[in-house]
Design an enzyme around this catalytic site. Structure first.
Site, PDB file in Angstrom:
ATOM      1  N   ALA A 116       0.928  -1.136  -0.011  1.00 36.22           N
ATOM      2  CA  ALA A 116       0.032  -0.006   0.007  1.00 36.22           C
ATOM      3  C   ALA A 116       0.944   1.157  -0.081  1.00 36.22           C
ATOM      4  O   ALA A 116       1.176   1.872   1.008  1.00 36.22           O
ATOM      5  CB  ALA A 116      -0.952  -0.015   1.290  1.00 36.22           C
ATOM      6  N   GLU A 119      -1.432   6.989  -3.583  1.00 38.33           N
ATOM      7  CA  GLU A 119      -2.521   7.572  -2.765  1.00 38.33           C
ATOM      8  C   GLU A 119      -3.229   8.226  -3.887  1.00 38.33           C
ATOM      9  O   GLU A 119      -2.443   8.565  -4.899  1.00 38.33           O
ATOM     10  CB  GLU A 119      -2.224   8.438  -1.680  1.00 38.33           C
ATOM     11  CG  GLU A 119      -1.464   7.684  -0.458  1.00 38.33           C
ATOM     12  CD  GLU A 119      -0.862   8.749   0.514  1.00 38.33           C
ATOM     13  OE1 GLU A 119      -0.328   8.201   1.504  1.00 38.33           O
ATOM     14  OE2 GLU A 119      -1.121   9.845   0.297  1.00 38.33           O
ATOM     15  N   ARG A 258      -4.524 -19.134 -41.482  1.00 40.93           N
ATOM     16  CA  ARG A 258      -5.558 -18.424 -41.964  1.00 40.93           C
ATOM     17  C   ARG A 258      -5.576 -18.292 -43.424  1.00 40.93           C
ATOM     18  O   ARG A 258      -4.687 -17.644 -43.944  1.00 40.93           O
ATOM     19  CB  ARG A 258      -5.481 -16.955 -41.184  1.00 40.93           C
ATOM     20  CG  ARG A 258      -6.785 -16.230 -41.535  1.00 40.93           C
ATOM     21  CD  ARG A 258      -8.118 -16.492 -41.116  1.00 40.93           C
ATOM     22  NE  ARG A 258      -9.079 -15.172 -41.164  1.00 40.93           N
ATOM     23  CZ  ARG A 258      -9.779 -15.201 -42.176  1.00 40.93           C
ATOM     24  NH1 ARG A 258      -9.915 -15.760 -43.338  1.00 40.93           N
ATOM     25  NH2 ARG A 258     -10.384 -13.936 -42.380  1.00 40.93           N
ATOM     26  N   GLY A 330      -7.865  -9.825 -36.418  1.00 37.51           N
ATOM     27  CA  GLY A 330      -9.045  -9.198 -36.881  1.00 37.51           C
ATOM     28  C   GLY A 330     -10.086  -9.061 -35.819  1.00 37.51           C
ATOM     29  O   GLY A 330      -9.778  -9.247 -34.618  1.00 37.51           O
ATOM     30  N   GLU A 354       3.511   0.348 -10.593  1.00 37.83           N
ATOM     31  CA  GLU A 354       5.107   0.347 -10.145  1.00 37.83           C
ATOM     32  C   GLU A 354       5.970   1.227 -10.942  1.00 37.83           C
ATOM     33  O   GLU A 354       7.100   1.067 -11.027  1.00 37.83           O
ATOM     34  CB  GLU A 354       5.471  -0.979 -10.324  1.00 37.83           C
ATOM     35  CG  GLU A 354       4.792  -1.918  -9.065  1.00 37.83           C
ATOM     36  CD  GLU A 354       5.395  -3.472  -9.297  1.00 37.83           C
ATOM     37  OE1 GLU A 354       6.727  -3.326  -9.140  1.00 37.83           O
ATOM     38  OE2 GLU A 354       4.807  -4.419  -9.232  1.00 37.83           O
ATOM     39  N   SER A 357       5.490   4.646 -17.215  1.00 35.91           N
ATOM     40  CA  SER A 357       6.938   4.799 -18.177  1.00 35.91           C
ATOM     41  C   SER A 357       7.319   6.164 -18.243  1.00 35.91           C
ATOM     42  O   SER A 357       8.649   6.220 -18.164  1.00 35.91           O
ATOM     43  CB  SER A 357       6.056   4.729 -19.591  1.00 35.91           C
ATOM     44  OG  SER A 357       5.629   3.337 -19.701  1.00 35.91           O
TER      45      SER A 357
END
Length: 375
Positions: A116, A119, A258, A330, A354, A357
């Site tokens: 924790a 905030e 495919r 798709g 955490e 970027s």
């Protein structure tokens, strides 16, 4: 520093982890409720001995676990990682009594941990914490304020909580506390988030803590937080690499079978070049994650910068790879329940938590200039 590839024993262990994730963990994950702690899944991680390895091995081992689990079951990977994140400060800085009380439950999967730190007004700027530990007699405080975006909240059994003990002191005035969930004045609520794992907010209304609850030293909680993040940031990158590899594997299978325009998708140069780019970026991110983890294990001086680079490159790479995989699949990839639909929701959050970027870029630049000035 070790150059990679992995040893045969490590490769075999990774394959074993992927099989365990697919055969024993994924069925439990599928029975879980999104946004809630899946205690059956956590308990199974304990029975398999994986939670015990969080504290018995190094950063590279942690990365291999997270990457391998993520390829087959992101829910299992996240459940394991959150146990480590929440309990690592207890393992690294806790007293004998604290460790004895909580770590056995963490490792066998019966006690759920949470970290924790964030905030509402102090996410990326962790030194700006406002949750206050008000003095309440000798060696006692009362915690007042709010935590937000906390994984496993409000269902964890205990929290590693960072609170301000010295006003106006910035990072030097923060203390880490081990706070059991049943403390009076501690309440919480779940948040409905894009990421499927549990995230919530915590309210502290005069929650009592004593010197027995301090992790490390008073006013020295910021190094506890940063030390934990330096370990776990490369492994967030490993989680991202695992997701990227899962998306790449799915794309290879799909484009090979495919049929389109008189052949298969793989026969189209535009498609095959995109697949090659996905593989290139995934492998580059993997190597940077392993290098950062090895630097941590060897006690290298440039761990913060390497950890930041690994998390940044790997999470941004995973976003690109998963997005490209969706494009090549798709519309089918956007159906609820498709692997890529799941990964598309999962992959976004690691670029934020955490340390976003942008924060990682700031850390990298700070380390580069510090190194230059130290010459």
């Amino acid at each position: 520093m070790t150059a990679f590839s992995l040893e045969p024993a490590q490769l075999a262990w990774c394959a074993e982890l992927r099989a365990l994730a697919a055969e024993r963990l994924r069925p439990l994950a599928e029975k879980g409720e999104p946004g809630r702690v899946n205690r059956a899944l956590v308990a199974e991680l304990g029975r398999l001995g994986l939670l015990g390895r969080l504290f018995a091995s190094g950063a590279l081992d942690l990365c291999l676990m997270r990457e391998s689990l993520a390829r087959a079951c992101t829910e299992a990977e996240t459940a394991l990682a959150l146990q480590g994140l929440g309990a690592h400060p207890v393992h690294a800085h806790g007293t004998g009594a604290q460790r004895a009380r909580w770590l056995p439950g963490v490792t066998d999967g019966t006690a759920v941990a949470a970290f924790a730190l964030s905030e509402p007004g102090a996410g990326s700027d962790a030194a700006a914490l406002e949750l206050t530990a008000h003095p309440d007699g000798t060696a006692r405080w009362r915690l007042t304020g709010e935590k937000c975006w906390i994984s496993n909240a409000p269902e964890a059994d205990f929290y590693t909580v960072f609170a301000r003990t010295t006003p106006g002191a910035g990072a030097r005035g923060v203390t880490a506390f081990l706070v059991p969930a049943d403390r009076p004045g501690l309440t919480g609520r779940g948040l409905d988030m894009l990421a499927p794992h549990p995230i919530g907010a915590l309210d502290f209304d005069g929650v009592p803590v004593t010197s027995d609850d301090v992790l490390g030293e008073v006013d020295r909680g910021f190094p506890v937080a940063m030390g934990t993040l330096n370990l776990f940031r490369p492994s967030v990158g490993a989680f991202a690499v695992g997701m990227a590899q899962a998306a790449l594997d799915a794309t290879l299978a799909h484009t090979a079978r495919r049929e389109a325009f008189g052949g298969t998708l793989r026969d189209l140069q535009a498609v095959s070049h995109q697949v090659a780019e996905m593989a290139l970026r995934t492998e580059a991110a993997r190597l940077m994650v392993y290098a950062a983890a090895t630097a941590y294990d060897e006690g290298a001086p440039d761990v913060p910068g390497r950890s930041a680079m690994a998390k940044l490159l790997a999470t941004e790479t995973a976003q690109y790879v998963v997005d490209t995989a969706v494009q090549l699949h798709g519309a089918r990839a956007l159906r609820r329940g498709h692997l890529l639909e799941h990964l598309y929701r999962e992959v976004r959050a690691p670029r934020v938590y955490e340390g976003a970027s942008e924060v990682q870029r700031g850390i990298i630049a700070k380390e580069l200039y510090a190194r230059r000035e130290a010459r």
